[in-house]
Design a protein around this motif. Structure first.
Motif, short mmCIF file in Angstrom:
data_model
loop_
_atom_site.label_atom_id
_atom_site.label_comp_id
_atom_site.label_asym_id
_atom_site.label_seq_id
_atom_site.Cartn_x
_atom_site.Cartn_y
_atom_site.Cartn_z
N GLU A 46 44.78 58.77 55.24
CA GLU A 46 45.57 59.95 54.91
C GLU A 46 45.13 60.63 53.61
OE1 GLU A 46 49.77 59.35 55.07
OE2 GLU A 46 49.71 58.29 56.98
N ASN A 47 43.95 60.29 53.12
CA ASN A 47 43.46 60.89 51.88
C ASN A 47 42.01 61.34 52.11
OD1 ASN A 47 42.78 61.63 49.30
ND2 ASN A 47 43.37 59.70 48.34
N ILE A 48 41.85 62.56 52.63
CA ILE A 48 40.55 63.04 53.11
C ILE A 48 40.17 64.34 52.42
CG2 ILE A 48 39.24 63.77 55.14
CD1 ILE A 48 41.19 62.12 56.86
N THR A 49 38.95 64.40 51.91
CA THR A 49 38.39 65.62 51.33
C THR A 49 37.21 66.06 52.17
OG1 THR A 49 39.09 65.05 49.08
CG2 THR A 49 37.31 66.63 49.30
N ILE A 50 37.18 67.36 52.52
CA ILE A 50 36.15 67.90 53.41
C ILE A 50 35.43 69.04 52.70
CG2 ILE A 50 35.68 68.87 55.68
CD1 ILE A 50 38.62 67.83 56.38
N ILE A 51 34.09 69.02 52.75
CA ILE A 51 33.28 70.07 52.13
C ILE A 51 32.35 70.69 53.17
CG2 ILE A 51 31.70 70.65 50.26
CD1 ILE A 51 32.50 67.98 48.94
N ILE A 92 45.00 66.43 52.65
CA ILE A 92 43.76 66.97 53.20
C ILE A 92 43.26 68.06 52.25
CG2 ILE A 92 42.62 67.99 55.20
CD1 ILE A 92 43.95 65.31 55.84
N ASN A 93 42.25 67.73 51.47
CA ASN A 93 41.67 68.69 50.53
C ASN A 93 40.40 69.27 51.12
OD1 ASN A 93 43.57 68.21 48.34
ND2 ASN A 93 42.57 66.22 48.11
N VAL A 94 40.20 70.58 51.00
CA VAL A 94 38.99 71.20 51.54
C VAL A 94 38.32 72.07 50.49
CG1 VAL A 94 39.89 71.16 53.90
CG2 VAL A 94 40.22 73.21 52.51
N HIS A 95 37.01 72.16 50.61
CA HIS A 95 36.20 73.02 49.73
C HIS A 95 35.30 73.86 50.62
CE1 HIS A 95 37.45 70.82 46.11
NE2 HIS A 95 37.35 69.74 46.87
N ASN A 96 35.53 75.16 50.64
CA ASN A 96 34.80 76.07 51.51
C ASN A 96 33.49 76.52 50.84
OD1 ASN A 96 34.15 77.73 53.63
ND2 ASN A 96 35.46 79.41 52.96
#
Length: 251
Positions: A46-51, A92-96
């Motif tokens: 439940e701790n996911i970062t997506i780039i 859910i952290n994302v970096h575009n």
């Protein structure tokens, strides 16, 4: 065990379920990574970062975790919306943006596990691995082989993919597939169907991306998430130059 994960019982202990919930995961690339992310979330990560800086295209829909309504959207936005619709309490952290030589080091810190699903259009995937090793992060490399998949595990104290690179040649997915087929042939488990697909791809007249199937995406996502669970709970894993292979293909 909370109601959301009650069907995970027996396969995972309550302690393991709590452990994976808090393990910080870094996902570099949200193509095949989009399938891995959902499989991981449903298991309990439940701790996911997506780039990723890419947008959803129609040709992605044969194998990636997007819908027709996502076409032309930023991949990380579409994926974040999907993941939060499954579990709104997850982080859910994302970096575009795309990873490059200027920003990659700033992103690779404070994670336990990373998924390297980056395209080999540059040396960034290899740089990603080196920085993860430097920061004591275990890296999983997923490969969609159509009717199956491969995952290579790069550990902080192990070899990198560069160890099989040929002199004066840039490493890419093709070299990895050739390594896999040669390795399996050496150990008496030849996969002629993979070699046939590779030969046909290399002989195509047009310059196209490698062929991939939804089957390979879901097979390799399952493999990755099992390995993420093993790493997070300190179970034994195979390190590169060994790898994990699974296929439903029958000759």
């Amino acid at each position: 065990m909370e109601a959301r994960y009650i069907r995970n019982r027996i396969y995972l202990s309550a302690e393991e379920q709590q452990r994976i919930k808090n393990v910080p995961i870094l996902l570099g690339g949200s193509g095949i990574g989009s399938v891995i992310a959902e499989c991981a979330l449903r298991l309990g990560f439940e701790n996911i970062t997506i780039i990723d800086g890419d947008q959803v295209e129609l040709s992605n829909l044969n194998r990636q975790n997007y819908t027709i309504n996502d076409v032309d959207k930023d991949k990380v936005q579409a994926l974040q919306e999907r993941l939060q619709s499954i579990n709104p309490d997850a982080t859910i952290n994302v970096h575009n943006e795309f990873l490059d030589s200027d920003n990659v080091e700033s992103f690779i810190q404070n994670y336990e596990i990373a998924i390297n699903a980056l395209d080999f259009t540059s040396d960034i995937p290899l740089e990603f691995d080196k920085l993860c090793q430097k920061n004591n992060i275990t890296v999983l490399h997923p490969y969609n082989l159509g009717w199956g998949g491969v995952v290579a595990v790069i550990t902080p104290d192990g070899l990198t993919l560069e160890s099989i690179a040929k002199p004066n040649e840039k490493f890419n997915e093709i070299q990895m597939v050739k390594y896999i087929t040669n390795y399996m042939k050496f150990w008496g488990e030849p996969q002629e169907w993979i070699e046939n697909v590779l030969d046909q791809y290399l002989n195509e007249k047009e310059t196209l991306s490698p062929p991939q199937l939804s089957i390979g995406s879901w097979v390799v996502a399952s493999m990755c998430v099992h390995l993420m669970y093993n790493v997070a709970t300190q179970k034994e894993i195979k390190k590169f130059p060994e790898f994990y292979f699974s296929s439903i293909h029958m000759d």
